[in-house]
Design an enzyme around this catalytic site. Structure first.
Site: not given
Ligand code: BDR
Ligand code: CA
Length: 310
Positions: A241
């Protein structure tokens, strides 16, 4: 063209740590500072994780400034089941404690840096938006002098990851996300729609083997997250992500963006933090962000592999 000056606002987190690695190893970027926030783990831990990741990268001179401990209007919930109880796969105790400490005052730091580089600074936010919203509340005019704001958050046409319609970063602090989406900033949104297309496989990490200390650290710290994805998503690897948010700044041609009117739901019992995009053909609503809707996943993964895993 010179290097793009960037700041990162992170809740380090396994994929935030990978995002920091990609940013610092990208010659197109000059990382001028990092602010930290509560999200995946409380801010004291996300700050310590940030400092550790920077030491592993040999980048210990980059300023790190700790920010908000709690969301603007709600209690914090974290993501220890995804990232490990320390946020980095429960491996931090195997590494020496960081040699330096962060300073405090993330929102002030963001504003100071913008005053120093008006129109010439891009902020990449990969955690809940508490610090960014606080900076907007203090001086929205200054924040509008950002060259760009790239945010990992939201789920537009796909399911959420913490709730049926909600993505973690926006769900942790919906009030902050609403302020940021409504502030008229040059905003690029990197939602789950594209971040769930980019998967780092365990095989890629294993193949990196012992290329260096950094690769060993990556193999160790990603194990818990990859086990979570194996059990809950059905593949042996993890979504990249936050690294994709950095990738979009390094090379905007990796994604296709679409201007959209996106607002944040705050009151719904099941939907607080949902990113609501007005996709009606007859919509008259003004766009609030450019939303990444397609990604060249293989090309991004090659970039990540070359820069971080080798
Ligand atoms: C986001 O949520 C967090 O757990 C990750 O680091 C990322 O920024 C994804 O939904
Ligand atoms: Ca994050």
């Amino acid at each position: 063209m010179g290097r793009r000056r960037v700041l990162l606002d992170v809740d380090t987190g396994v994929d935030d740590a990978l995002a920091l690695m990609l940013a610092i190893r990208s010659p197109e970027l000059e990382v001028l500072g990092i602010t930290t926030v509560s999200g995946n783990v409380p801010v004291a831990r996300s700050t310590a994780n940030t400092l550790l990741a920077l030491e592993m990268l040999g980048a210990s001179t980059i300023p790190v400034v700790a920010g908000a401990a709690a969301p603007l209007a709600r209690a914090l919930f974290t993501a220890a089941e995804v990232h490990g109880s320390d946020g980095l796969g429960d491996v931090t105790h195997r590494y020496p404690a960081p040699l330096r400490q962060a300073t405090r005052g993330a929102a002030e730091f963001l504003l100071q840096m913008i005053h120093r580089h008006p129109g010439g600074l891009t902020l990449i936010a990969t955690g809940p938006l508490t610090n960014v919203a606080t900076a907007i509340q203090r001086d929205a005019g200054a924040m509008r002098r950002l060259q760009g704001l790239t945010v990992m958050g939201g789920a537009i046409r796909v399911s959420g990851n913490v709730g049926p319609t909600t993505e973690f970063n926006f769900a942790v602090d919906p009030e902050a996300a609403a302020i940021v989406l409504g502030a008229g900033l040059p905003l690029t949104l990197v939602p789950l729609d594209v971040t769930e297309q980019v998967i780092l496989s365990r095989k890629m990490v294993d193949e990196a083997g012992s290329a260096g200390t950094l690769q060993g650290f990556i193999r160790e710290m990603t194990a818990v997250t990859m086990a979570f994805h194996r059990d809950h998503e059905g593949f042996d690897g993890m979504f990249l992500h936050d690294p994709l948010a950095v990738g979009v700044v390094v090379d905007p041609s990796l994604v296709r963006g679409q201007p959209m009117a996106v607002a944040i739901e705050r009151r719904g019992e099941l939907t607080a933090g949902m990113a609501v995009a007005d996709l009606r053909r007859r919509s008259q609503a003004a766009p609030t962000a450019t939303v990444c809707v397609e990604v060249e996943a293989a090309r991004f993964l090659r970039l990540f592999q070359e820069r971080v895993l080798q």
